[in-house]
Design an enzyme around this catalytic site. Structure first.
Site, PDB file in Angstrom:
ATOM      1  N   GLU A 333     -11.922 -15.010  -9.457  1.00 56.30           N
ATOM      2  CA  GLU A 333     -13.093 -14.807 -10.295  1.00 56.30           C
ATOM      3  C   GLU A 333     -13.539 -16.135 -10.914  1.00 56.30           C
ATOM      4  O   GLU A 333     -14.728 -16.357 -11.142  1.00 56.30           O
ATOM      5  CB  GLU A 333     -12.811 -13.775 -11.388  1.00 56.30           C
ATOM      6  CG  GLU A 333     -14.065 -13.314 -12.133  1.00 56.30           C
ATOM      7  CD  GLU A 333     -13.818 -12.094 -12.998  1.00 56.30           C
ATOM      8  OE1 GLU A 333     -13.763 -10.974 -12.444  1.00 56.30           O
ATOM      9  OE2 GLU A 333     -13.674 -12.257 -14.226  1.00 56.30           O
ATOM     10  N   HIS A 364       9.623  -7.029   4.535  1.00 57.04           N
ATOM     11  CA  HIS A 364       9.670  -5.877   5.422  1.00 57.04           C
ATOM     12  C   HIS A 364       8.279  -5.363   5.770  1.00 57.04           C
ATOM     13  O   HIS A 364       8.144  -4.243   6.268  1.00 57.04           O
ATOM     14  CB  HIS A 364      10.513  -4.775   4.789  1.00 57.04           C
ATOM     15  CG  HIS A 364      11.949  -5.169   4.605  1.00 57.04           C
ATOM     16  ND1 HIS A 364      12.919  -4.909   5.538  1.00 57.04           N
ATOM     17  CD2 HIS A 364      12.561  -5.874   3.611  1.00 57.04           C
ATOM     18  CE1 HIS A 364      14.081  -5.409   5.126  1.00 57.04           C
ATOM     19  NE2 HIS A 364      13.886  -5.997   3.949  1.00 57.04           N
ATOM     20  N   LYS A 485     -22.276  -5.027 -11.133  1.00 54.68           N
ATOM     21  CA  LYS A 485     -22.450  -4.080 -12.231  1.00 54.68           C
ATOM     22  C   LYS A 485     -23.914  -3.649 -12.355  1.00 54.68           C
ATOM     23  O   LYS A 485     -24.224  -2.473 -12.560  1.00 54.68           O
ATOM     24  CB  LYS A 485     -21.989  -4.713 -13.553  1.00 54.68           C
ATOM     25  CG  LYS A 485     -20.502  -4.969 -13.659  1.00 54.68           C
ATOM     26  CD  LYS A 485     -20.190  -5.643 -14.996  1.00 54.68           C
ATOM     27  CE  LYS A 485     -18.714  -5.951 -15.152  1.00 54.68           C
ATOM     28  NZ  LYS A 485     -18.431  -6.632 -16.435  1.00 54.68           N
TER      29      LYS A 485
END
Length: 512
Positions: A333, A364, A485
């Site tokens: 960001e 794994h 937004k």
């Protein structure tokens, strides 16, 4: 010779040859963290050229500007004073106001934790629900998870961030409203997700606590007027989140008050003390020994010249399992941009994709890809055992981290495999080849304490800011986040809608 020429020269050279070419072991110490950067696509000539190029960017001057309160966020005309939240002392008024905002939060936390500040029924709170998102969630969640074993008895801490209704329902499940405190954190007090969840929590409390519901809220914001209006005239608690503290730099602020309430008092104190120690290191260490400067240089080199578009963060520590998610916001960001404060494109690649997880668990799953896929992704190992209560566990954890870093760097050739396992069929031997050539940084400390976590987070903050300086970016704004937004608001019922045909098709489909 410029840096790109050095990168082009080194890129085709086998990594083992670069490592054997005479560049000495390169490591430095910062606040008890040993940082080894020996396994990089750098030889002495390239490193010298990188150092000279970075010197022209005046990173020590950038550090001075940060700590003297100069405007380093030109988009909003602000200083960035997050460091003052953990300072032992400050020497100018704006920084002092920031520092005292965290002191007020600690005083309130002490009152709540010790039963001096109670629920509406006069009894101590037994549960804290923290509501926030982004920087108002990642930081407190990281601290609470890292030091879960330091939680005070009799108080439960839960988190809610998502707009999905289930997130709040799970956070409140089984709790008694009469003994629950809700901490809401939003710098603007306009964040959609946070206000949605806070309003639902308010409805939940009103059903049980009635007129005294506001006594069950602590609101942390830089916009006390909005918070006061949200309280609808009731007498609630509002803590300051200073405007000069960005959300992703707010882990030190009153936004972490839920951790101060529920964890033993030495955790947050040690956390801030460790960060203050790292601040002193970054301010005072010469460039060649300065951990933040050296790591920012590597970020600049690897992304902009070597062309590595991602970095894997491999945290060999149970306490640090949430660190990759935290640093994703901090780094991407801050520096996930391509245009500088002057409105001009900076050219070339900037901050890489950051991803990763908890070692040895990641071995794994995605370590297979790290080792043998055609892609080269630099890795950052953080070895920091959460406890030293069992030598076998710490020894095993250490061995795995060291082994992974060595194999990523050196690989395993077909000739080595055939010598070691001559009976293998050729097609199996070929599948066992590890190309190597994966650079890595190895960061370690004997045991992770609150102080060590604080110093580590502060190091990454400074590294991020200084890398932004090298790329010519403002690390303290986030226009990409703001655009998303705005568009979401347009797509709600009653909004402006969209001119995009695919979006409109999806809206019609989702409405059924």
């Amino acid at each position: 010779m410029d840096l790109m020429t050095h990168a082009d020269r080194l890129r085709p050279v086998p990594f083992r040859e670069i490592l054997k070419a005479g560049r000495t072991i390169s490591e430095f110490d910062a606040c008890g963290w040993d940082i080894n950067v020996s396994r990089q696509y750098l030889d002495e000539a390239a490193e010298r050229a990188l150092t000279e190029a970075v010197a022209e960017k005046d990173l020590p001057g950038a550090i001075d500007r940060l700590f003297s309160g100069e405007t380093v966020n030109p988009s909003e005309g602000r200083a960035a004073l997050h460091w003052a939240l953990r300072a032992y002392e400050t020497d100018f008024a704006d920084a002092d106001r920031v520092r005292t905002s965290s002191e007020a939060a600690e005083a309130l936390a002490s009152d709540i934790a010790n039963g001096r500040k109670t629920a509406a029924n006069g009894k101590p709170f037994k549960a804290i629900v923290h509501i926030g998102i982004g920087g108002s969630d990642f930081g407190p969640r990281l601290i609470a998870d890292a030091f879960h074993d330091s939680r005070l008895p009799g108080v439960e801490l839960r988190f809610c961030a998502n707009l999905d209704p289930l997130d709040l329902e799970l956070a409140l499940d089984g709790l008694n409203p009469a003994e629950t405190l809700v901490v809401g954190v939003s710098k603007s007090f306009g964040t959609e997700e946070t206000l949605y969840n806070l309003s639902r929590a308010r409805d939940w409390l009103r059903k049980d606590v009635s007129a005294d519901w506001a006594k069950h809220f602590v609101l942390v914001t830089a916009n006390p007027e909005r918070a006061t209006a949200w309280l609808e005239g009731a007498d609630g608690l509002i803590l300051d989140l200073p405007e000069s503290v960005g959300g992703r730099f707010s882990i030190w602020s009153a936004g972490s008050v839920a951790c101060s309430i529920t964890l033993s008092s030495d955790v947050m104190k040690g956390f801030r003390d460790g960060a203050a120690d790292m601040d002193a290191h970054v301010q005072n260490a010469p460039a060649h020994e300065n951990a933040a400067i050296q790591l920012a240089m590597l970020d600049y080199w690897n992304a902009s010249f070597m062309g590595f578009g991602a970095r894997a963060l491999l945290a060999y520590s149970r306490r640090l399992r949430l660190l990759p998610a935290y640093l994703q916001q901090l780094e991407m960001e801050s520096n996930g941009k391509s245009v500088g404060p002057d409105g001009v494109g900076v050219g070339g690649s900037t901050t890489p994709l950051l991803w990763g997880g908890e070692g040895t668990i990641g071995q794994h799953s995605y370590h297979q890809w790290l080792h043998q896929s055609p892609s080269i992704v630099p890795a950052e190992f953080i070895l920091a055992p959460g406890a030293r209560s069992d030598d076998d566990g710490v020894t095993g954890l250490t061995a795995h981290a060291l082994a992974q870093a060595e194999v990523l760097a050196n690989g395993r050739t077909l000739e080595e495999i055939q010598q070691e396992e001559p009976e293998l069929p050729a097609e199996i031997a070929a599948q066992k080849v590890h190309a190597g050539g994966r650079p890595s940084t190895f960061i370690s400390t004997p045991v992770l304490t609150p102080q060590k976590l604080g110093s580590l987070i502060a190091l990454y903050e400074h590294r991020t800011y200084l890398a932004g300086v090298l790329w010519g970016l403002n690390s303290f704004d986030q226009w990409g986040v703001e655009r998303g937004k705005t568009m979401a608001g347009r797509l709600k019922p009653g909004g402006e809608g969209s001119n995009d045909p695919v979006t409109n098709h999806l809206i019609d489909m989702l409405r059924g």
